[in-house]
Scaffold this motif. Structure first.
Motif, PDB file in Angstrom:
ATOM      1  N   TYR A  27       0.831  -1.206   0.000  1.00  0.00           N
ATOM      2  CA  TYR A  27       0.000   0.000   0.000  1.00  0.00           C
ATOM      3  C   TYR A  27       0.868   1.259   0.000  1.00  0.00           C
ATOM      4  N   VAL A  28       1.978   1.211   0.740  1.00  0.00           N
ATOM      5  CA  VAL A  28       2.880   2.371   0.799  1.00  0.00           C
ATOM      6  C   VAL A  28       3.373   2.679  -0.618  1.00  0.00           C
ATOM      7  N   ARG A  29       3.795   1.630  -1.334  1.00  0.00           N
ATOM      8  CA  ARG A  29       4.338   1.840  -2.692  1.00  0.00           C
ATOM      9  C   ARG A  29       3.246   2.305  -3.645  1.00  0.00           C
ATOM     10  N   LEU A  30       2.061   1.747  -3.509  1.00  0.00           N
ATOM     11  CA  LEU A  30       0.958   2.151  -4.403  1.00  0.00           C
ATOM     12  C   LEU A  30       0.597   3.616  -4.164  1.00  0.00           C
ATOM     13  N   ARG A  45      -9.715   1.359  11.294  1.00  0.00           N
ATOM     14  CA  ARG A  45      -8.867   2.171  10.408  1.00  0.00           C
ATOM     15  C   ARG A  45      -7.505   1.499  10.252  1.00  0.00           C
ATOM     16  N   TYR A  46      -6.917   1.126  11.378  1.00  0.00           N
ATOM     17  CA  TYR A  46      -5.525   0.682  11.392  1.00  0.00           C
ATOM     18  C   TYR A  46      -5.340  -0.680  10.710  1.00  0.00           C
ATOM     19  N   GLU A  47      -6.261  -1.597  10.936  1.00  0.00           N
ATOM     20  CA  GLU A  47      -6.161  -2.946  10.335  1.00  0.00           C
ATOM     21  C   GLU A  47      -7.489  -3.278   9.670  1.00  0.00           C
ATOM     22  N   SER A  48      -7.856  -2.535   8.646  1.00  0.00           N
ATOM     23  CA  SER A  48      -9.169  -2.686   7.996  1.00  0.00           C
ATOM     24  C   SER A  48      -9.461  -4.149   7.672  1.00  0.00           C
ATOM     25  N   PRO A  49     -10.554  -4.695   8.221  1.00  0.00           N
ATOM     26  CA  PRO A  49     -10.831  -6.118   8.012  1.00  0.00           C
ATOM     27  C   PRO A  49     -11.029  -6.509   6.542  1.00  0.00           C
ATOM     28  N   ILE A  50     -11.611  -5.603   5.735  1.00  0.00           N
ATOM     29  CA  ILE A  50     -11.773  -5.924   4.309  1.00  0.00           C
ATOM     30  C   ILE A  50     -10.696  -5.178   3.536  1.00  0.00           C
ATOM     31  N   VAL A  72     -11.164  -0.475  -4.952  1.00  0.00           N
ATOM     32  CA  VAL A  72     -11.193   0.448  -3.808  1.00  0.00           C
ATOM     33  C   VAL A  72     -10.432  -0.214  -2.650  1.00  0.00           C
ATOM     34  N   LEU A  73      -9.247   0.301  -2.355  1.00  0.00           N
ATOM     35  CA  LEU A  73      -8.395  -0.315  -1.327  1.00  0.00           C
ATOM     36  C   LEU A  73      -8.665   0.337   0.034  1.00  0.00           C
ATOM     37  N   TYR A  74      -9.705  -0.172   0.715  1.00  0.00           N
ATOM     38  CA  TYR A  74     -10.082   0.413   2.024  1.00  0.00           C
ATOM     39  C   TYR A  74      -8.869   0.457   2.963  1.00  0.00           C
ATOM     40  N   GLY A  75      -8.133  -0.658   2.990  1.00  0.00           N
ATOM     41  CA  GLY A  75      -7.017  -0.797   3.927  1.00  0.00           C
ATOM     42  C   GLY A  75      -5.921   0.218   3.664  1.00  0.00           C
ATOM     43  N   SER A  76      -5.731   0.583   2.413  1.00  0.00           N
ATOM     44  CA  SER A  76      -4.705   1.566   2.063  1.00  0.00           C
ATOM     45  C   SER A  76      -5.208   2.986   2.321  1.00  0.00           C
ATOM     46  N   ALA A  77      -6.456   3.246   1.942  1.00  0.00           N
ATOM     47  CA  ALA A  77      -7.043   4.582   2.167  1.00  0.00           C
ATOM     48  C   ALA A  77      -6.951   4.964   3.636  1.00  0.00           C
ATOM     49  N   ASN A  78      -7.130   3.970   4.505  1.00  0.00           N
ATOM     50  CA  ASN A  78      -7.142   4.233   5.944  1.00  0.00           C
ATOM     51  C   ASN A  78      -5.753   4.474   6.531  1.00  0.00           C
ATOM     52  N   ARG A  79      -4.707   4.336   5.678  1.00  0.00           N
ATOM     53  CA  ARG A  79      -3.339   4.637   6.152  1.00  0.00           C
ATOM     54  C   ARG A  79      -2.715   5.740   5.287  1.00  0.00           C
ATOM     55  N   ASP A  80      -3.548   6.511   4.594  1.00  0.00           N
ATOM     56  CA  ASP A  80      -3.032   7.514   3.654  1.00  0.00           C
ATOM     57  C   ASP A  80      -2.581   8.770   4.417  1.00  0.00           C
ATOM     58  N   ARG A 125     -14.069   8.971  10.431  1.00  0.00           N
ATOM     59  CA  ARG A 125     -14.232   9.006   8.969  1.00  0.00           C
ATOM     60  C   ARG A 125     -13.475   7.877   8.258  1.00  0.00           C
ATOM     61  N   GLN A 126     -12.981   6.902   9.028  1.00  0.00           N
ATOM     62  CA  GLN A 126     -12.293   5.765   8.376  1.00  0.00           C
ATOM     63  C   GLN A 126     -13.250   5.066   7.402  1.00  0.00           C
ATOM     64  N   LEU A 127     -12.655   4.424   6.379  1.00  0.00           N
ATOM     65  CA  LEU A 127     -13.495   3.818   5.332  1.00  0.00           C
ATOM     66  C   LEU A 127     -13.649   2.303   5.492  1.00  0.00           C
ATOM     67  N   GLY A 128     -13.224   1.760   6.633  1.00  0.00           N
ATOM     68  CA  GLY A 128     -13.233   0.302   6.793  1.00  0.00           C
ATOM     69  C   GLY A 128     -14.611  -0.337   6.711  1.00  0.00           C
ATOM     70  N   PHE A 129     -15.657   0.438   6.978  1.00  0.00           N
ATOM     71  CA  PHE A 129     -17.028  -0.078   6.831  1.00  0.00           C
ATOM     72  C   PHE A 129     -17.611   0.374   5.496  1.00  0.00           C
TER      73      PHE A 129
END
Ligand code: HEM
Length: 394
Positions: free
Chosen positions: A27-30, A275-280, A306-314, A332-336
């Protein structure tokens, strides 16, 4: 306007076993590559940043779910008829059939039973001292959800395996998806039989669906699909959030102290865990017309991831995104998800995760990691497979 050739490409496979087990470096590289990145291996436009993920989720006229949200055509066909895979009026109709069961008001009647079960789970863990947190995280969802959906007792022992398999099938059609395909089909056969034999529990969500079919509001064939629709996303996701919470509080003792000092932080702590470890990890959408994302042309029919897990660490959205801090405003995390398809079961997931944290805060002084955790191998669900812990009583 930038064209397709301006879009950076990323060759590594985001769904290889190594990438599933250690996903954040990808995710960091993307994110560093840009707001839209072409995944060469999966032929999809990945959205690694928060702003574009949120915008796409909110624009459900342009980015539709009706062609499936999986990354392979087989799952995108098999899932037709679900709430997750529908748009517009069809979506609203399907969601309305059972979503009333999951409103905060409806869940109030479940609260006492969930809290009681959570206390039992935590007390048993304290008594055993050494526990597998991944296994402990299963107890509450498995005791709440099957009754809510209405599955008969017989066959329940397979539900978790089936639900995990259903998620695996929503990634690319890789080894994980092929390996678990028979289990996904097993759940479909089971659901059809339950509907045919009308063996759903009286007064459950499944029972509501049968009644709706009796009144001609939906086809009998839709009942089984809609029951699966609510079962599949309701187990592994919450198990992931609970296990991640256990791991994060074991490895961040100062955050655990903050939570113990003020249990009023629990609702925000749940947001911060998700947010930190988005389940999906990610779902897809299909562009219903030629459009643009961050100035890049996205042709009609293209799939975006849509990379929820990456968005939440942006870092463009979050200050110190790799710091787990229950004091930040993580609402406002996007994990849900977000918008029309935002998680229909998040009230229940929050209730269960909060109940476990509340029971722990009241009874446990410290949570300690006693071995090396392992991530489960699943294309979509980011959750621990093994999490050796011990609970030191208060
Ligand atoms: C921590 C736990 C959970 C997480 C992180 C989670 C995450 C998500 C996400 C990201 C979506 C959006 C899908 C999309 O954008 O296409 C979603 C949708 C959905 N979730 Fe959850 N979920 C959780 C728990 C649950 C539970 C407990 C249930 C059921 C009891 C549930 C039922 C659903 C349903 C039915 C949808 C489809 C909604 C629609 O398409 O309108 N989820 N969930």
């Amino acid at each position: 306007m930038p064209t397709r050739t301006d879009i950076p490409a990323y060759r590594p496979d985001l769904y290889s076993a190594a990438a599933i087990r250690d996903t954040h470096p990808h995710y960091v590289r993307l994110r560093a590559l840009g707001p839209v990145v072409w995944l060469t291996k999966h032929k999809v436009y990945a959205l690694p940043r928060y702003e574009q993920c949120k915008a796409v989720l909110l624009d459900d006229d342009t980015f539709v779910s009706g062609e499936g949200v999986a990354l392979n055509p087989i799952a995108n066909r098999l899932g037709q008829g679900t709430t997750l895979y529908s748009d517009g009026d069809d979506h609203a109709r399907r969601r309305a059939l059972v979503a009333h069961r999951l409103t905060p008001r409806a869940l109030r009647s479940l609260t006492a039973a969930v809290e009681e079960k959570a206390a039992e789970v935590v007390e048993a863990a304290i008594a055993r001292r050494a526990v597998d947190g991944a296994e402990m995280a299963m107890a509450l969802p498995l005791s709440v959800v099957p009754d809510l959906v209405g599955w008969p007792q017989e066959g329940r022992e397979h539900l978790l395996r089936w639900a995990g398999a259903a998620f695996n099938g929503l990634g690319p059609f890789n080894r994980q998806a092929v390996r678990t395909l028979p289990s996904s089909l097993g759940m479909m056969r089971y659901a059809r039989r339950v509907v045919r034999e009308r063996s759903v529990l009286e007064g459950s969500m499944g029972h509501d669906l049968l009644c709706a079919a009796d009144q001609g509001e939906l086809l009998p064939a839709e009942c089984a699909t809609l029951m699966i629709d609510y079962l599949s996303p309701s187990l592994d996701t919450t198990i992931s959030a609970i296990a991640s919470a256990l791991h994060l509080f074991a490895t961040h003792p100062e955050q655990w102290r903050l939570l113990k000092e003020d249990p009023g932080r629990i609702p925000n702590a749940v947001n911060e865990v998700v947010r930190y470890e988005s389940p999906i990890r990610a779902f897809t959408r299909t562009a219903a017309r030629d459009t643009t994302i961050a100035g890049h042309a996205i042709p009609k029919g293209s799939r975006v991831l849509v990379l929820y897990g990456s968005a939440n660490r942006d870092a463009l959205e979050w200050e110190a995104p790799d710091t787990f801090d229950i004091r930040r405003d993580a609402a406002r995390q996007l994990g849900f998800g977000q918008g029309t398809h935002g998680c229909a079961g998040q009230g229940l997931a929050r209730l269960e995760t909060s109940a476990i944290l509340r029971a722990l805060v009241a009874r446990v002084d410290r949570i300690e990691l006693t071995g090396t955790p392992e991530w489960a191998l699943n294309n979509i669900i980011h959750r621990y497979e093994r999490l050796p812990l011990q609970f030191i009583p208060a």
